[in-house]
Motif scaffolding. Structure first.
Motif, short mmCIF file in Angstrom:
data_model
loop_
_atom_site.label_atom_id
_atom_site.label_comp_id
_atom_site.label_asym_id
_atom_site.label_seq_id
_atom_site.Cartn_x
_atom_site.Cartn_y
_atom_site.Cartn_z
N ARG A 205 88.40 -54.82 22.50
CA ARG A 205 88.14 -54.35 23.87
C ARG A 205 89.45 -53.88 24.47
O ARG A 205 90.42 -54.63 24.54
N LEU A 206 89.47 -52.63 24.89
CA LEU A 206 90.66 -52.05 25.52
C LEU A 206 90.37 -51.87 26.99
O LEU A 206 89.58 -51.02 27.37
N GLY A 207 90.98 -52.67 27.81
CA GLY A 207 90.70 -52.58 29.24
C GLY A 207 89.31 -53.10 29.57
O GLY A 207 88.74 -53.88 28.82
N ASN A 208 88.77 -52.63 30.67
CA ASN A 208 87.47 -53.11 31.11
C ASN A 208 86.30 -52.36 30.53
O ASN A 208 85.19 -52.86 30.49
N THR B 299 86.38 -49.89 27.54
CA THR B 299 86.49 -49.21 26.25
C THR B 299 86.49 -50.23 25.11
O THR B 299 87.21 -51.22 25.16
N PHE B 300 85.68 -49.94 24.09
CA PHE B 300 85.57 -50.79 22.91
C PHE B 300 85.81 -49.93 21.69
O PHE B 300 85.29 -48.81 21.61
N ILE C 80 82.66 -46.11 25.35
CA ILE C 80 83.24 -46.14 26.69
C ILE C 80 82.11 -46.39 27.68
O ILE C 80 81.21 -45.56 27.81
N ALA C 81 82.17 -47.54 28.34
CA ALA C 81 81.14 -47.88 29.32
C ALA C 81 81.28 -46.94 30.52
O ALA C 81 82.36 -46.78 31.07
N ILE D 116 74.26 -50.77 21.88
CA ILE D 116 75.23 -50.21 20.94
C ILE D 116 76.30 -51.24 20.56
O ILE D 116 76.71 -51.31 19.41
N LEU D 117 76.72 -52.08 21.51
CA LEU D 117 77.70 -53.12 21.18
C LEU D 117 77.11 -54.12 20.20
O LEU D 117 77.79 -54.54 19.25
#
Length: 87
Positions: A3-6, A8-9, A21-22, A45-46
């Motif tokens: 998890r990159l930031g709030n 982005t995965f 990207i949420a 998707i996650l």
């Protein structure tokens, strides 16, 4: 999956970079190798990516070409009821 930031995965499955990207709490944009594939439900998707990661060894044995992975992820996008307003 990282998890990159709030919102982005990133994951690597079978040598492909999968980025999600949420766009809000429910929806996300899906990229495979930095190519936009479409919008999809974030939690779905996650969970699917997590499932692929858990089964990666089995997938490597079963999936002989990259089109199978694209096909499965694309099918998720096709089955989503997406409003044109989300595009």
């Amino acid at each position: 999956m990282i998890r990159l930031g709030n919102d982005t995965f990133v994951s690597y499955i079978l040598g492909k970079r999968i980025k999600v990207i949420a766009t809000d709490q429910l929806m996300a944009s899906l990229y495979i190798n930095d190519e936009y594939k479409g919008k999809c439900e974030l939690s779905l998707i996650l969970n699917k990516i997590n499932s692929f990661e858990m089964k990666e060894q089995d997938i490597k044995g079963m999936v002989r070409d990259e089109h199978k992975l694209y096909s499965e992820l694309s099918e998720i996008i096709k089955t989503q009821k997406i409003s044109p307003q989300l595009e």
